[in-house]
Structure formats: C-alpha cells, structure tokens
Design a protein around this motif. Structure first.
Motif, PDB file in Angstrom:
ATOM      1  N   ILE A   1       0.873  -1.179   0.000  1.00  0.00           N
ATOM      2  CA  ILE A   1       0.000   0.000   0.000  1.00  0.00           C
ATOM      3  C   ILE A   1       0.902   1.218   0.000  1.00  0.00           C
ATOM      4  CG2 ILE A   1      -1.972   1.119   1.096  1.00  0.00           C
ATOM      5  CD1 ILE A   1      -2.314  -1.227   2.881  1.00  0.00           C
ATOM      6  N   ASP A   2       0.608   2.142  -0.870  1.00  0.00           N
ATOM      7  CA  ASP A   2       1.392   3.376  -0.909  1.00  0.00           C
ATOM      8  C   ASP A   2       0.756   4.383   0.053  1.00  0.00           C
ATOM      9  OD1 ASP A   2       2.734   5.870  -2.321  1.00  0.00           O
ATOM     10  OD2 ASP A   2       3.717   4.098  -3.119  1.00  0.00           O
ATOM     11  N   ASP A   3       0.910   5.649  -0.247  1.00  0.00           N
ATOM     12  CA  ASP A   3       0.452   6.708   0.652  1.00  0.00           C
ATOM     13  C   ASP A   3      -1.054   6.630   0.900  1.00  0.00           C
ATOM     14  OD1 ASP A   3       0.745   8.918   2.200  1.00  0.00           O
ATOM     15  OD2 ASP A   3       1.595  10.183   0.650  1.00  0.00           O
ATOM     16  N   CYS A   4      -1.473   7.244   1.995  1.00  0.00           N
ATOM     17  CA  CYS A   4      -2.882   7.488   2.321  1.00  0.00           C
ATOM     18  C   CYS A   4      -3.565   6.373   3.109  1.00  0.00           C
ATOM     19  CB  CYS A   4      -3.723   7.829   1.101  1.00  0.00           C
ATOM     20  SG  CYS A   4      -3.101   9.251   0.212  1.00  0.00           S
TER      21      CYS A   4
ATOM     22  N   ILE B   1       8.879  -1.907   3.554  1.00  0.00           N
ATOM     23  CA  ILE B   1       8.501  -0.525   3.845  1.00  0.00           C
ATOM     24  C   ILE B   1       9.120   0.407   2.802  1.00  0.00           C
ATOM     25  CG2 ILE B   1      10.246  -0.511   5.708  1.00  0.00           C
ATOM     26  CD1 ILE B   1       7.354   1.687   6.034  1.00  0.00           C
ATOM     27  N   LYS B   2       8.266   1.236   2.215  1.00  0.00           N
ATOM     28  CA  LYS B   2       8.755   2.254   1.279  1.00  0.00           C
ATOM     29  C   LYS B   2       8.879   3.557   2.064  1.00  0.00           C
ATOM     30  CE  LYS B   2       7.059   4.838  -2.772  1.00  0.00           C
ATOM     31  NZ  LYS B   2       6.178   4.768  -3.960  1.00  0.00           N
ATOM     32  N   ILE B   3      10.081   4.088   2.103  1.00  0.00           N
ATOM     33  CA  ILE B   3      10.308   5.329   2.860  1.00  0.00           C
ATOM     34  C   ILE B   3      10.497   6.455   1.852  1.00  0.00           C
ATOM     35  CG2 ILE B   3      11.704   6.477   4.609  1.00  0.00           C
ATOM     36  CD1 ILE B   3      12.684   3.694   5.467  1.00  0.00           C
TER      37      ILE B   3
ATOM     38  N   TRP C   1      16.354   1.814  -3.891  1.00  0.00           N
ATOM     39  CA  TRP C   1      16.149   3.256  -3.799  1.00  0.00           C
ATOM     40  C   TRP C   1      15.733   3.785  -5.149  1.00  0.00           C
ATOM     41  CZ3 TRP C   1      20.586   0.554  -2.923  1.00  0.00           C
ATOM     42  CH2 TRP C   1      21.490   0.519  -3.978  1.00  0.00           C
ATOM     43  N   ARG C   2      14.810   4.714  -5.143  1.00  0.00           N
ATOM     44  CA  ARG C   2      14.350   5.344  -6.380  1.00  0.00           C
ATOM     45  C   ARG C   2      15.469   6.168  -7.003  1.00  0.00           C
ATOM     46  NH1 ARG C   2       8.924   6.789  -6.476  1.00  0.00           N
ATOM     47  NH2 ARG C   2       9.501   8.371  -7.998  1.00  0.00           N
ATOM     48  N   THR C   3      15.551   6.148  -8.326  1.00  0.00           N
ATOM     49  CA  THR C   3      16.600   6.909  -9.006  1.00  0.00           C
ATOM     50  C   THR C   3      16.050   8.081  -9.807  1.00  0.00           C
ATOM     51  OG1 THR C   3      16.413   5.431 -10.876  1.00  0.00           O
ATOM     52  CG2 THR C   3      18.106   4.900  -9.260  1.00  0.00           C
TER      53      THR C   3
ATOM     54  N   GLY D   1      12.195  10.533 -11.059  1.00  0.00           N
ATOM     55  CA  GLY D   1      10.903  11.125 -10.687  1.00  0.00           C
ATOM     56  C   GLY D   1       9.780  10.106 -10.750  1.00  0.00           C
ATOM     57  N   ASP D   2       8.601  10.553 -10.353  1.00  0.00           N
ATOM     58  CA  ASP D   2       7.432   9.666 -10.347  1.00  0.00           C
ATOM     59  C   ASP D   2       7.075   9.269 -11.776  1.00  0.00           C
ATOM     60  OD1 ASP D   2       7.483  10.148  -7.701  1.00  0.00           O
ATOM     61  OD2 ASP D   2       5.429  10.870  -7.551  1.00  0.00           O
ATOM     62  N   ILE D   3       7.040   7.997 -12.008  1.00  0.00           N
ATOM     63  CA  ILE D   3       6.784   7.506 -13.368  1.00  0.00           C
ATOM     64  C   ILE D   3       5.343   7.794 -13.772  1.00  0.00           C
ATOM     65  CG2 ILE D   3       6.087   5.166 -12.666  1.00  0.00           C
ATOM     66  CD1 ILE D   3       7.852   4.210 -15.063  1.00  0.00           C
TER      67      ILE D   3
ATOM     68  N   PRO E   1      13.724   1.989 -10.752  1.00  0.00           N
ATOM     69  CA  PRO E   1      13.250   2.932 -11.775  1.00  0.00           C
ATOM     70  C   PRO E   1      11.798   3.350 -11.567  1.00  0.00           C
ATOM     71  CG  PRO E   1      13.265   0.707 -12.661  1.00  0.00           C
ATOM     72  CD  PRO E   1      13.753   0.601 -11.239  1.00  0.00           C
ATOM     73  N   ASP E   2      11.179   2.942 -10.479  1.00  0.00           N
ATOM     74  CA  ASP E   2       9.782   3.227 -10.118  1.00  0.00           C
ATOM     75  C   ASP E   2       8.860   2.141 -10.679  1.00  0.00           C
ATOM     76  OD1 ASP E   2       7.797   4.435  -8.734  1.00  0.00           O
ATOM     77  OD2 ASP E   2       7.732   6.272  -9.898  1.00  0.00           O
ATOM     78  N   MET E   3       7.603   2.222 -10.240  1.00  0.00           N
ATOM     79  CA  MET E   3       6.662   1.132 -10.509  1.00  0.00           C
ATOM     80  C   MET E   3       6.358   0.954 -11.998  1.00  0.00           C
ATOM     81  SD  MET E   3       4.155   2.410  -7.608  1.00  0.00           S
ATOM     82  CE  MET E   3       4.885   3.991  -7.456  1.00  0.00           C
TER      83      MET E   3
HETATM   84  C1  GAL Z   1       5.744  10.360  -4.262  1.00  0.00           C
HETATM   85  C2  GAL Z   1       6.395   9.041  -4.568  1.00  0.00           C
HETATM   86  C3  GAL Z   1       5.328   8.205  -5.217  1.00  0.00           C
HETATM   87  C4  GAL Z   1       4.206   8.012  -4.239  1.00  0.00           C
HETATM   88  C5  GAL Z   1       3.703   9.341  -3.725  1.00  0.00           C
HETATM   89  C6  GAL Z   1       2.731   9.184  -2.597  1.00  0.00           C
HETATM   90  O1  GAL Z   1       6.649  11.244  -3.847  1.00  0.00           O
HETATM   91  O2  GAL Z   1       7.496   9.210  -5.390  1.00  0.00           O
HETATM   92  O3  GAL Z   1       5.869   6.980  -5.640  1.00  0.00           O
HETATM   93  O4  GAL Z   1       4.663   7.223  -3.192  1.00  0.00           O
HETATM   94  O5  GAL Z   1       4.744  10.172  -3.301  1.00  0.00           O
HETATM   95  O6  GAL Z   1       2.355  10.369  -2.040  1.00  0.00           O
END
Ligand code: GAL
Length: 933
Positions: free
Chosen positions: A588-591, A669-671, A743-745, A747-749, A785-787
């Motif tokens: 689960i990502d954010d929120c 865990i995604k930080i 680690w992400r390299t 921006g948001d894909i 490289p992101d999802m």
């Molecule tokens: C971004 C991140 C995204 C996603 C999002 C959630 O900064 O790169 O992958 O996690 O935040 O708010």
C-alpha cells in the motif's frame, strides 16, 4: 516526488460522498412546486471536470419532487465512440438529488478502455419531466474568483489578440455580475464557446486558460496535462479547458460558512467569501485562481488578522464545497510599494506555515509584476505556471515548474559568517535562485526590495524584525547575516513590495510566502561514515535476494485506497496468476494512515494509525489476509514530518514506526522523501529505520525490505534530462548502517512514453551503483526505476511491452500498479512473460546497461549480465520510425565468438549466430528481447 496534498484532499471526497445526500439540502433550494431544476451551470456546452486516474469526480445535481425517482443518462454524441450510461437515484425529502459521474471510457482499437471526453448529451428525468443538455465535454475546469483583478475584462487590443490566439476548446461559463444578500443554490450564468463576447470575461482568467492551453505539458491537446490525450487523439477528441468566471464586485458575509463570517474578514464585516462562488463549490474542479489585493490594502488589515481570514476562507472553499481536491493559486498585484502591500504579503507568509503541507494552504502564489489589460500574457503565464505546478507537476519533478519553497531555516554558530540559512526545496531551485532587478536599478535587490524577510524572537505575534543585511546565495541556501540571527526563532519570507524585483527561480517563479521555525545547527546530528560492505568478488551469490516483485497502489489508485480494494487486488493477484508468476508483495502506498495517536502528554506523538474509514480492520488484520494468500505485505511512510499526501511522516518516530510495522507483520517498507531535506538528515532517518527493521527481521527470521527515496544522478538540467555521475548518495546508500535494499533513481513515473524513457536514462547513469565493483556496495541492492505502468491508460501495447522488457533488463523491482479489475488480457500476458521475469530475477542481481546501438537514430542495445555466463539483451527502437537494429557481439560485456539466441517474448530459438544479430523492422517504440547463451 513532491506529490502533495492534492490526493489527500480527494480523500475528503470519498468521505463527503458518503454524507453527500445529507448535505444536499445545504445548497439546493427546497423543491416547492415539484419542478425538476438544475443549476444553470448544467446547460448546453458545459465542461465537467474529467475523472481520470484518481481525479475528483464530477457531480450533476439539482432538485425534484421529494422522494421522486431521478435518472441521468449520459450518451455519446460521437458515432465512432459509442457510450451510454444511466445513473438512478431518489430525491431527498427536501427535493435535493445528486449524481457522481464516473470516468467515461470506450474501447479503443486494442480493446482497452480509452478515455472518452465527449461530446455527450445528458438527460435528467424525474416525475415525468426531462431536461437535456447537449455538447457536454469532460476536461479541466478552472474557477476564477476574486475582486478587482478578476473584474477587468478582455478589452481593446488585448481582446483581439487573445481571440486571434484562442484554441477552439476553451469554453467559458460566465456568471452574471449580480449580487444577492441571501445565499441561493444557483447563480445566473451561461456557457460560451468561441471568442464572441469576450469583453465581459475576466482578462486574467481567460489569459490563464490561454497560457494553460499553450503550455500543454503533455503535448496531448488543449491544456491536457493528464497524459491520456494521446489515446484520445487517436479518436480525434481533445480535452477542453472550462473556465468559470465568478468574480463579484461585492463580497457578502451572509454567503460564507459561519467560521469565515465570524472572522469578519475584509474589514467592515463584508467578508471575502465571494457570493458568486458559493453555489459553484459543489462542482469538481482542477483549480481555483483567486485574485486578491487592493480591497485588503484599503481595509488596512493587520497581517495576523488577514492571515487567519485567508486560511479560513480557502479552507471553507475546499471543505464545505464537498468537491474533493483542487489546487488554489493566489494572484496579487505587485505594482504597489505602499507599506500596506507589504503587510498583505507578510500576512500570506504567516498564513502559510508550510506550503503544501497544511490543510488550508495555498498551493502557489503568482505575483502579477504589473497588471495591464492589454498585455496580460506575463501575468497569465505565471498564474498558469503556478497552476500547472500545483495541479500536476508534483507528479513531474523533472518539469521543474515550481515556486521556490522555504524548506527550513537554520542558525549556524559554526559555519562561515555565523549566518541564518534559509534553505529552499532542491527541486524548485534547479538552476538557482536569483533576485531579478528592475532595469537600471541598483537598490531594489537589497533585502526588503526583492523579498521581505522578517524574524521574530517571540512567537507569531512578534515583534518582527526586518532582515537588514544583504542576502547572498550559497548553493540552494540563502544566507542572512549574524545580526539577524540573534533575533531569530521564527522566520517568514514574502515577496517584496517592489513590483520588478523578486526572488525567482530559473523559471521566473517567485518565492512562495512561508514561515518556518529556526533550527539550531547543533541539533542536526551528522551521520557517522557508513561501513564498507564485502567486495563484489567475495559476495555469496546464494545469499542474494532477487529484486522484489509485487503490486503497489500508487500509479493507479493514488489516495483512493481502502481495505476492500486491497483485498480485491490480493484476490486478483492470485486468480490472474500474477502471484504464481512471482508478484508476491502487496504494497500500500500513501494514504493508508490517518494520524498519530495521542501520547501520554495528550499530543499526537504516539503510534501511527491506519485510517479507520479506509482500513477499519486495522493493519494487522489486513496483513494476515495477505499472508494467508502466501503473499507478503508492504506499507509506505515518509522520512520527513509529513508524507507527500500530508499524512504523518516518520521523522523522529523511526523506531516507534518500525515497531508498529513489525507488530503488524509488515514485510516491506517504502520510505519516501517528500519534504525531506539534506543527506545528513536522510541518513539519520534511514539508519534508525535500518537498525529497527533488522531487529525485527532477526526476531522473525524473515527479510524486512527497506525501499528508500531517493538517490539519483548528480546533475539534472532544467529540461528534465540528467547528465553526470551518480551523486554522493551512490557511495553509501547500500552500505553500512544506511543500507537501503532499493532506492528510487528518478521522478514519479507516468503512463507516458517520455516518462518511461526519462526514468530509463536515470537508471543508466546510476548503473555503476548497483553494479559496483570491488569495495562497492551494490550487489543485492537495487536501483529502482519506479513502478510499472503496464495496464494503465497512456501507453500503447507496444510501449507497455518495451517498458516491461526494459524494467526486467534493468533488474530492479517489478511492482504492478494498475486496476486489476479492468486489466486487459494483453497487459496480463506482458506482466507474466516468463523469460523476462527470469531476466529480472537472475541470481547475479546486476543491472542491465546501454552498451550501444545507433543512439543518434534512436536505436539502442541494452545488455544485462546473467548467471551461468549468459547475457540478456533488449534492442529498443526509441525513434518514431520502424528500424532494423543490429547488435555486434564484439560490443558485448562478454566477448565471445558466437552465441545461441532465444527470443524472450516468443521463447523461440533464433539459432546460433556468429558475429552479430540484426532484428528486422522493429516498430517505433518497440523492442526485441533476447537471451544469449
Ligand atoms: C511520491 C512518490 C510516489 C508516491 C507518492 C505518494 O513522492 O514518489 O511513488 O509514493 O509520493 O504520495
């Protein structure tokens, strides 16, 4: 990675929807004579906010006879894209009804759901009556409100020029300039298409729409920044911009929610709550352009009063409107040099404790350097830039279209000059900050001319002292002198009063007003140098864990996550065979979080809680559900105080949060990094997490994945492209006590070819980190490289195939992030391609790199070293033409005369080849994936 509050506010929509009917009476007039009514906004030519990829959904609402059945039918008027859907509901006892309109999609040539922006006809029927409005389109809707600036219409030479430049698809809803003492559910207005009668429409509002249309960041049609327009274009549809001009000469306190009215904002109790705006607050919007200024100057409001009022007003717009999220851009005259103007701007600073992070914050401020109705383009450009930033570019850090945001202020006793360091967020100051001087002026760029900086030794109520010494830039820090430092506990920054002298970033975006606490430098603990991991030669291949595979919610669902969706997704991972193919981590990502529980002292300082409305069973129960399916479970946090969606972050709570996740049996865990500052700070947070997660892993004898944000190449240019070597973080991110697993390299894909390519190029620059040689740290740790965007609208099937082949070759994580309920069979097949998955999961755990091809002509050869002396290749055609691609074996990482080739897509053998192989007629954006043995 600066995606911020937008989605968070959208979550309000979910809640608002539940209670929507209960609130309907607040803004609809009771239906006395049982007639079916709709606000005048719902008429021919209307633009409704598009619902796509997590945007707020549009409502259509009105009144009918109490308890009568109401039906709404949306029918495509495009024969090439037939579509029809009927929604049904029942009017409440006060007659109010509302429909929430879903995204409209129609099958495209490849059988996927493609967005359908209209035109549609909409028919509402109730109690034998029927209203139809035609030529309805879905697009981006912007609401323009405010006083004097907004009231200047497009006239004279400016009007002619604007009309000449106007694209066809800007539609205007013009609210008639009336005022009424009592609130009502409607405002008189009409939709206009084309440029006739522009003379009544706000020049600033129209100019902003023009600038937005011209910007068209995704290059997909009129102002379409969502990235879906490409598919739409195939059907010759474009997404229009709808602008609503609802400025009013007088503002009426009676219309405002009680909390705002009580503030008597604006002096004399008249209130800033624009009466013309209130009935429109039930619409879904992309953004609000709010012009203010002179009236407040006249009222001579104290900064603190104005600040409070300002925050209350915006908050009331957002929250009482029930429309989910939208960006707010505040524009203000810059021509005045009076003290009152300064007071106004300082008030903005005070009102915005942390831009983007507070519930009431304004997303961006655009200063109108000069307001001139015959030449609105510069003002409009700035407003539009601000709007694009606020509404979209949080997902696109590469665009760099952001106002500089004050990140933190530190007083240093041990750094040169004993200064006060004002640090601005790095993404916003790419290319540096500068004070732009008026031509021929030598004094305005002193502090106080270009920017107002004040410090308070007390609290918010002051006293505030002006910074008197000159500012100088040091990196992204802006350094003030020592005298100033002595007074500082709080520092606030605002644009200065001189119209031509601002502190700008390279895009001309002025610094955002903000206030920050001062941190003493001593409080910043510096990390100890990380230890060195075993060299590449000595690592134990058997102990290497291949990169993680699974699912993450973000790309498709953003903040629209809940237990039900996640359980469905887990079930579908199994039933679609994705889990069996190796995708086992459900993340689960954010929120998912709500807030921190109260601690013993009654402050929100306790454990991080799952949002009870989204995850009523709690994290632990959900984790059990996932584990019972033989899958693992991941969650998300941020290393700063708040996440990118303004949920509580983990800064200074790392050990506590790690324990919470351990107790809930989380595996991954995604930080994230939103708002996160410098390396020293990041390192501290990572080290604390690593220690706690390792403890947990040792206890339960299972790996705890730690995915970090972020570590990319050193130097990124303003056009978003990056050059140079892996940055400093590449030296330690996988080592010693920091030791992130991945680690992400970049921006948001996004589901856009250009975004896939941008992240691919970042990975190329970062390859040395994962493939680090003797003494290096990489092996068993992964550049990310992101999802995946496979399955999402915006990429053709060919592009999805190339995306998948490349991500497998890169050898980083493979996280699906799409709607599994709707995913097409070809997309599932792409994700399950066995040969590619094997390429990704190879035990050597190296990253593939670009080794050649004719890059000038857009043909590239990517190569990955595999176990058993084998190689994986992806031949990529980046160009817009079909092309042959040749790989010459002498160029490969392993020099060998002759290889046996297998096509990884078809699993067919291509036989033994001696010196080279040519893939013929590779289509534009297509690929050939090969295994060389
Ligand atoms: C971004 C991140 C995204 C996603 C999002 C959630 O900064 O790169 O992958 O996690 O935040 O708010």
């Amino acid at each position: 990675m600066r995606s911020r509050l937008r989605m968070a506010r959208r979550s309000l929509l979910l809640l608002a929807t539940l209670s929507f009917s209960a609130h309907a009476s607040a803004t609809t007039t009771p239906a006395s004579s049982a007639a079916l009514t709709l606000p005048s906004f719902f008429s021919d030519g209307a633009v409704l906010q598009v619902y796509d990829e997590g945007d707020a959904r549009s409502f259509v609402y009105g009144t009918a006879a109490p308890a009568s059945s109401v039906a709404l039918t949306l029918t495509s008027s495009m024969p090439a894209m037939p579509f029809s859907r009927t929604y049904r509901t029942m009017a409440l006892m006060d007659g109010g009804w509302a429909f929430q309109i879903d995204g409209t999609y129609a099958p495209d040539a490849q059988g996927r759901h493609a967005p359908h922006y209209g035109p549609f006809s909409v028919t509402v029927a109730a109690g034998g009556e029927r209203r139809t409005f035609s030529d309805v389109r879905f697009g981006d809707v912007y609401l323009c409100v405010g006083g004097e600036q907004m009231l200047r219409p497009v006239v004279g030479a400016g009007a002619a020029a604007a009309a000449a430049r106007a694209p066809a698809d800007i539609r205007r809803f013009e609210v008639a300039a009336a005022s009424s003492a009592a609130p009502s559910s409607d405002v008189r207005g009409a939709w206009r298409i084309g440029t006739a009668s522009l003379a009544n429409f706000s020049a600033l509002c129209y100019g902003t729409a023009l600038a937005l249309a011209r910007m068209d960041p995704a290059g997909n049609g009129v102002g379409n920044t969502t990235g879906s327009g490409k598919l739409c274009a195939a059907h010759r549809c474009t997404m229009p911009i709808g602008v609503i001009h609802a400025a009013a000469e007088s503002t009426l306190a009676a219309w405002a929610p009680a909390a705002v009215a009580a503030k008597a904002c604006g002096g004399g109790g008249s209130g800033r709550f624009n009466g013309m705006l209130a009935p429109l607050l039930r619409l879904a919007l992309r953004g609000v352009v709010y012009a203010g200024g002179e009236a407040d100057l006249a009222a001579k409001m104290a900064p603190a009063t104005y600040a409070d009022c300002f925050a209350q007003t915006v908050s009331a717009w957002r929250d009482s409107g029930q429309i989910g999220d939208f960006a707010v851009v505040f524009t203000q005259l810059g021509a005045s040099t009076s003290g009152a103007a300064s007071a106004l701007r300082l008030a903005q600073a005070t009102a915005l404790p942390r831009p983007f992070a507070e519930a009431n914050s304004i997303d961006t401020t655009a200063m109108a350097a000069r307001y001139d109705t015959s030449n609105t383009s510069e003002v409009a450009r700035r407003v539009a830039l601000g709007m694009v930033h606020a509404a979209y570019s949080k997902q696109e850090p590469g665009w760099g279209w952001s106002s500089p945001v004050l990140e933190h202020v530190r007083v240093s006793a041990n750094e040169v000059a004993h200064g006060v360091f004002l640090s601005f967020a790095a993404t916003e100051v790419k290319g540096g900050l500068r004070l732009v001087d008026r031509p021929g002026c030598t004094i305005c760029c002193k502090l106080g001319g270009g920017a107002l900086v004040q410090a308070s030794s007390g609290g918010l109520s002051g006293p505030w002292h002006n910074a008197t010494s000159l500012a100088r830039m040091r990196g992204k820090d802006w350094v003030l002198g020592a005298r100033f430092a002595a007074a500082a506990r709080l520092v606030r920054v605002a644009a200065g009063p001189d119209a031509d002298c601002f502190l700008y970033n390279a895009n001309g975006m002025p610094v955002l007003p903000a206030i920050a606490n001062v941190t003493a430098a001593e409080q910043i603990r510096l990390p100890e140098p990380p230890g060195i991991l075993a060299s590449r030669e000595s690592y134990d291949a058997a102990a290497i864990t291949p990169p993680p595979m699974g699912f993450n919610t973000w790309n498709r669902w953003h903040c629209w996550v809940d237990e039900r969706l996640l359980k469905q997704t887990a079930d579908l991972m199994v039933s679609l065979g994705l889990a069996a193919a190796g995708y086992r981590s459900l993340n689960i990502d954010d929120c998912w979080q709500s807030q921190r529980a109260l601690d013993a002292t009654g402050r929100h300082n306790g454990t991080i809680d799952a949002d009870p409305t989204r995850f009523p069973s709690g994290l632990r129960a959900f984790s059990e559900y996932v584990h019972a399916k033989n899958m693992s479970f991941g969650v998300y946090t941020s290393q700063s105080e708040v996440t990118c969606q303004a949920r509580p972050g983990s800064w200074e709570h790392e050990a506590l949060d790690a324990k919470t996740y351990c107790d809930a049996d989380v595996d991954y865990i995604k930080i994230d990094h939103c708002g996160g500052g410098q390396w020293s700070r990041n390192n501290i947070s990572w080290m604390l997490f690593r220690a706690a997660l390792d403890k947990c892993a040792a206890k339960r004898k299972r790996k705890f994945w730690m995915s970090c944000s972020s570590c990319g190449p050193t130097k990124c240019l303003l056009d978003g492209s990056c050059v140079g070597k892996p940055s400093g973080c590449g030296q330690w991110i996988a080592k010693g006590r920091v030791s992130c697993d991945l680690w992400r390299t970049g921006g948001d894909i996004q589901a856009r070819w250009s975004s896939i390519m941008a992240n691919l190029d970042m990975m190329q620059l970062m390859a040395p980190v994962q493939n680090a040689g003797p003494g290096g740290a990489g092996i068993g740790h992964f550049n990310d490289p992101d999802m995946l965007q496979v399955g999402n609208i915006g990429l053709t099937i060919l592009e999805q195939r190339s995306h998948m082949a490349l991500w497998c070759l890169l050898g980083g994580p493979l996280l699906i992030s799409t709607d599994l309920k709707q995913i097409s069979a070809p997309a599932v097949a792409i994700l399950k391609t066995k040969g590619l998955i094997d390429l990704n999961q190879d035990t050597l755990a190296t990253q593939g790199e670009r080794i050649g091809g004719n890059q000038t002509f857009g043909c590239e050869v990517w190569c990955k070293k595999l176990s058993g002396g084998r190689l994986g290749l992806v031949l990529l055609n980046r160009s817009e033409e079909t092309s042959d691609i040749t790989v010459t074996f002498a160029d490969l990482i392993i020099a060998k005369a002759g290889w046996t080739l297998t096509d990884l897509w078809t699993e067919k053998s291509l036989g033994k080849q001696a010196k080279s192989y040519t893939a013929q007629a590779v289509p534009s954006h297509g690929n050939v994936a090969l295994l060389l043995v």
